[in-house]
Design a protein around this motif. Structure first.
Motif, PDB file in Angstrom:
ATOM      1  N   ASP A 142      31.831  19.989  -3.669  1.00 11.56           N
ATOM      2  CA  ASP A 142      31.248  20.338  -4.963  1.00 11.56           C
ATOM      3  C   ASP A 142      29.789  19.914  -4.956  1.00 11.56           C
ATOM      4  OD1 ASP A 142      30.406  20.386  -7.654  1.00 11.56           O
ATOM      5  OD2 ASP A 142      32.428  20.058  -8.365  1.00 11.56           O
ATOM      6  N   TRP A 143      28.901  20.884  -5.165  1.00 11.32           N
ATOM      7  CA  TRP A 143      27.462  20.595  -5.186  1.00 11.32           C
ATOM      8  C   TRP A 143      27.114  19.555  -6.243  1.00 11.32           C
ATOM      9  CZ3 TRP A 143      23.797  21.464  -1.809  1.00 11.32           C
ATOM     10  CH2 TRP A 143      23.925  22.533  -0.916  1.00 11.32           C
ATOM     11  N   SER A 144      27.774  19.605  -7.367  1.00  5.67           N
ATOM     12  CA  SER A 144      27.439  18.729  -8.488  1.00  5.67           C
ATOM     13  C   SER A 144      28.063  17.346  -8.385  1.00  5.67           C
ATOM     14  CB  SER A 144      27.901  19.367  -9.807  1.00  5.67           C
ATOM     15  OG  SER A 144      27.363  20.647  -9.950  1.00  5.67           O
ATOM     16  N   HIS A 145      29.164  17.223  -7.665  1.00  6.27           N
ATOM     17  CA  HIS A 145      29.917  15.973  -7.590  1.00  6.27           C
ATOM     18  C   HIS A 145      30.190  15.663  -6.122  1.00  6.27           C
ATOM     19  CE1 HIS A 145      30.842  18.073 -11.401  1.00  6.27           C
ATOM     20  NE2 HIS A 145      30.496  16.903 -11.893  1.00  6.27           N
ATOM     21  N   SER A 146      29.278  14.972  -5.485  1.00  3.04           N
ATOM     22  CA  SER A 146      29.283  14.814  -4.032  1.00  3.04           C
ATOM     23  C   SER A 146      30.505  14.079  -3.482  1.00  3.04           C
ATOM     24  CB  SER A 146      28.014  14.095  -3.583  1.00  3.04           C
ATOM     25  OG  SER A 146      27.965  12.788  -4.145  1.00  3.04           O
TER      26      SER A 146
ATOM     27  N   TYR B  96      31.562  21.344 -15.585  1.00  4.16           N
ATOM     28  CA  TYR B  96      31.398  22.410 -14.595  1.00  4.16           C
ATOM     29  C   TYR B  96      31.578  21.868 -13.185  1.00  4.16           C
ATOM     30  CZ  TYR B  96      29.199  25.441 -18.125  1.00  4.16           C
ATOM     31  OH  TYR B  96      28.941  26.217 -19.222  1.00  4.16           O
ATOM     32  N   HIS B  97      32.010  22.768 -12.293  1.00  6.22           N
ATOM     33  CA  HIS B  97      32.059  22.480 -10.857  1.00  6.22           C
ATOM     34  C   HIS B  97      31.343  23.597 -10.114  1.00  6.22           C
ATOM     35  CE1 HIS B  97      34.730  19.003 -10.659  1.00  6.22           C
ATOM     36  NE2 HIS B  97      35.418  19.555 -11.657  1.00  6.22           N
ATOM     37  N   GLN B  98      30.770  23.252  -8.969  1.00  2.00           N
ATOM     38  CA  GLN B  98      30.094  24.226  -8.108  1.00  2.00           C
ATOM     39  C   GLN B  98      30.671  24.102  -6.699  1.00  2.00           C
ATOM     40  OE1 GLN B  98      26.003  22.891  -9.023  1.00  2.00           O
ATOM     41  NE2 GLN B  98      25.657  25.019  -9.630  1.00  2.00           N
TER      42      GLN B  98
ATOM     43  N   HIS C  52      24.598  26.501  -3.193  1.00  2.00           N
ATOM     44  CA  HIS C  52      23.996  25.798  -4.318  1.00  2.00           C
ATOM     45  C   HIS C  52      23.722  26.747  -5.488  1.00  2.00           C
ATOM     46  CE1 HIS C  52      22.147  22.569  -6.400  1.00  2.00           C
ATOM     47  NE2 HIS C  52      21.013  23.225  -6.525  1.00  2.00           N
TER      48      HIS C  52
ATOM     49  N   VAL D 177      29.744  28.904 -10.036  1.00  2.00           N
ATOM     50  CA  VAL D 177      29.900  27.870 -11.059  1.00  2.00           C
ATOM     51  C   VAL D 177      31.212  28.122 -11.784  1.00  2.00           C
ATOM     52  CG1 VAL D 177      28.946  26.858 -13.152  1.00  2.00           C
ATOM     53  CG2 VAL D 177      27.401  27.661 -11.354  1.00  2.00           C
TER      54      VAL D 177
END
Length: 87
Positions: free
Chosen positions: A70-74, A26-28, A41, A45
């Motif tokens: 991307d919130w999940s992958h800084s 997933y990406h955000q 945040h 998604v």
């Protein structure tokens, strides 16, 4: 549109850009700049294979850079350079 690399694109003012997840996780995605902001945040998604379409605008006279994080992958970032409207 012109995408000189996998990490950046140049588009005209008002262009609709598709942001697609081609990864196995997933990406955000999110944008912090006003006028072109979306997500936040947990608000957007993208599962594998999902796409999100967004119109990018530039109210000024100079090109602007809209940075998508991307919130999940800084460490991930994509830059959309939006050209100014023709006068």
């Amino acid at each position: 549109r012109s995408c000189p690399s996998a990490f950046e694109c140049v588009v005209r003012n008002g262009a609709v850009v598709s942001i697609c997840n081609r990864d196995d996780f997933y990406h955000q995605p999110m944008v912090l700049q006003s006028g072109n902001s979306f997500g936040g945040h947990g608000k957007l998604v993208l599962k594998t294979g999902d796409c999100y379409r967004r119109r990018f605008v530039n109210p000024g006279r100079e090109a602007i850079q809209v940075k998508i994080y991307d919130w999940s992958h800084s460490q991930e970032r994509f830059v959309v350079t939006v050209l100014p409207a023709r006068r």
